[in-house]
Design a protein around this motif. Structure first.
Motif, PDB file in Angstrom:
ATOM      1  N   PHE A  91     -67.003 -25.365  69.475  1.00  0.00           N
ATOM      2  CA  PHE A  91     -68.290 -25.644  70.162  1.00  0.00           C
ATOM      3  C   PHE A  91     -68.468 -25.576  71.734  1.00  0.00           C
ATOM      4  CE2 PHE A  91     -69.337 -28.441  66.258  1.00  0.00           C
ATOM      5  CZ  PHE A  91     -69.965 -27.488  65.468  1.00  0.00           C
ATOM      6  N   PHE A  92     -67.341 -26.056  72.307  1.00  0.00           N
ATOM      7  CA  PHE A  92     -67.460 -25.987  73.720  1.00  0.00           C
ATOM      8  C   PHE A  92     -67.342 -24.496  74.009  1.00  0.00           C
ATOM      9  CE2 PHE A  92     -65.435 -25.409  77.842  1.00  0.00           C
ATOM     10  CZ  PHE A  92     -66.289 -26.433  78.708  1.00  0.00           C
ATOM     11  N   SER A 135     -66.368 -37.174  72.566  1.00  0.00           N
ATOM     12  CA  SER A 135     -65.371 -37.313  73.482  1.00  0.00           C
ATOM     13  C   SER A 135     -64.553 -35.945  73.456  1.00  0.00           C
ATOM     14  CB  SER A 135     -64.323 -38.484  72.786  1.00  0.00           C
ATOM     15  OG  SER A 135     -63.700 -37.994  71.607  1.00  0.00           O
ATOM     16  N   ILE A 136     -64.522 -34.997  72.588  1.00  0.00           N
ATOM     17  CA  ILE A 136     -64.014 -33.977  72.805  1.00  0.00           C
ATOM     18  C   ILE A 136     -64.636 -32.806  73.622  1.00  0.00           C
ATOM     19  CG2 ILE A 136     -63.495 -31.718  71.361  1.00  0.00           C
ATOM     20  CD1 ILE A 136     -62.446 -33.574  69.097  1.00  0.00           C
ATOM     21  N   LEU A 137     -66.056 -32.848  73.550  1.00  0.00           N
ATOM     22  CA  LEU A 137     -66.563 -31.944  74.534  1.00  0.00           C
ATOM     23  C   LEU A 137     -66.875 -32.560  75.822  1.00  0.00           C
ATOM     24  CD1 LEU A 137     -69.808 -30.965  72.210  1.00  0.00           C
ATOM     25  CD2 LEU A 137     -67.591 -29.596  72.572  1.00  0.00           C
ATOM     26  N   GLN A 143     -62.821 -29.660  82.500  1.00  0.00           N
ATOM     27  CA  GLN A 143     -61.803 -28.806  82.911  1.00  0.00           C
ATOM     28  C   GLN A 143     -62.748 -27.604  83.534  1.00  0.00           C
ATOM     29  OE1 GLN A 143     -59.502 -27.778  79.355  1.00  0.00           O
ATOM     30  NE2 GLN A 143     -58.829 -29.813  79.420  1.00  0.00           N
ATOM     31  N   HIS A 144     -64.036 -27.648  83.230  1.00  0.00           N
ATOM     32  CA  HIS A 144     -65.133 -26.437  83.868  1.00  0.00           C
ATOM     33  C   HIS A 144     -66.166 -27.009  84.500  1.00  0.00           C
ATOM     34  CE1 HIS A 144     -62.953 -24.569  80.351  1.00  0.00           C
ATOM     35  NE2 HIS A 144     -62.931 -23.532  81.223  1.00  0.00           N
ATOM     36  N   PRO A 145     -65.798 -27.522  86.007  1.00  0.00           N
ATOM     37  CA  PRO A 145     -66.866 -28.227  86.703  1.00  0.00           C
ATOM     38  C   PRO A 145     -68.466 -27.443  86.697  1.00  0.00           C
ATOM     39  CG  PRO A 145     -64.975 -28.080  87.785  1.00  0.00           C
ATOM     40  CD  PRO A 145     -64.646 -27.410  86.619  1.00  0.00           C
ATOM     41  N   VAL A 151     -72.935 -29.740  79.992  1.00  0.00           N
ATOM     42  CA  VAL A 151     -72.541 -30.089  78.731  1.00  0.00           C
ATOM     43  C   VAL A 151     -72.842 -31.523  78.295  1.00  0.00           C
ATOM     44  CG1 VAL A 151     -70.400 -30.532  77.511  1.00  0.00           C
ATOM     45  CG2 VAL A 151     -70.772 -28.200  78.640  1.00  0.00           C
ATOM     46  N   GLU A 152     -72.615 -32.405  79.550  1.00  0.00           N
ATOM     47  CA  GLU A 152     -72.674 -33.834  79.327  1.00  0.00           C
ATOM     48  C   GLU A 152     -74.309 -34.147  79.048  1.00  0.00           C
ATOM     49  OE1 GLU A 152     -71.494 -35.474  83.251  1.00  0.00           O
ATOM     50  OE2 GLU A 152     -69.866 -34.747  82.843  1.00  0.00           O
TER      51      GLU A 152
END
Length: 188
Positions: A91-92, A135-137, A143-145, A151-152
């Motif tokens: 998904f990410f 937690s996974i996403l 790792q990708h600021p 995403v959050e």
């Protein structure tokens, strides 16, 4: 690159691992153990193959967004922890692919919200899935600021929706009409 061939591959693989006869958690304990000892959990093996093939698509991944969001969601909702851990990161990657192409991931977001409603209504999904999804996403986003805040926000939205959908599903068997109505209002 043959889009139809790859599309058929992914849909066939997801159809295989989501078939009723492989849902081991629905069997008695004795039957579960017998199948596990003889064959193992074939869903995990095929799920890992789907994950590996997804990452080999390279720039062609964008062709499968949003079309593969629903099937991948269906696969990640299978209550097998290792399968979930291996496939939720897809998904990410989908979000990242769409973001790199368009600067947002609205197609992905809309599709997952639409499909999540359908899947949870069908009895899939649980609290553990919601926690693992979050937690996974969140970890992938660190790792990708450049995309992490989007995403959050997305994870927060999906988590809230999933909480309400799970509440709604649990109160549908409740005798109290007030509880059902309150849950319906919250969901809307």
């Amino acid at each position: 690159f043959n889009l139809q061939l790859w599309n058929n591959y992914f849909h066939l693989a997801v159809a295989f691992i989501t078939q009723d006869s492989l849902q081991l958690e629905n069997f008695s304990h004795a039957k579960y153990n017998k199948i596990q000892n003889k064959y193992g959990d074939m869903r995990r093996l095929i799920g890992f193959a789907i994950r590996d093939m997804w990452y080999k698509l390279g720039q062609n991944k964008i062709c499968f967004i949003p079309g593969m969001v629903g099937p991948i969601l269906e696969m990640t909702l299978i209550p097998e922890v290792e399968l979930r851990k291996a496939t939720i990161p897809i998904f990410f990657d989908m979000m990242l692919c769409e973001y790199q192409r368009t600067g947002e991931f609205k197609k992905f977001e809309n599709e997952i919200i639409l499909k999540l409603d359908h899947e949870v209504e069908g009895g899939r999904g649980d609290e553990h899935y919601m926690q693992l999804f979050e937690s996974i996403l969140t970890e992938c986003a660190k790792q990708h600021p450049g995309i992490s805040s989007l995403v959050e926000s997305f994870v927060s939205l999906v988590k809230g929706l999933l909480e309400r959908l799970l509440d709604y599903r649990s109160v549908m068997s409740d005798e109290s009409k007030d509880n059902r109505m309150s849950c319906t209002v919250n969901l809307l």
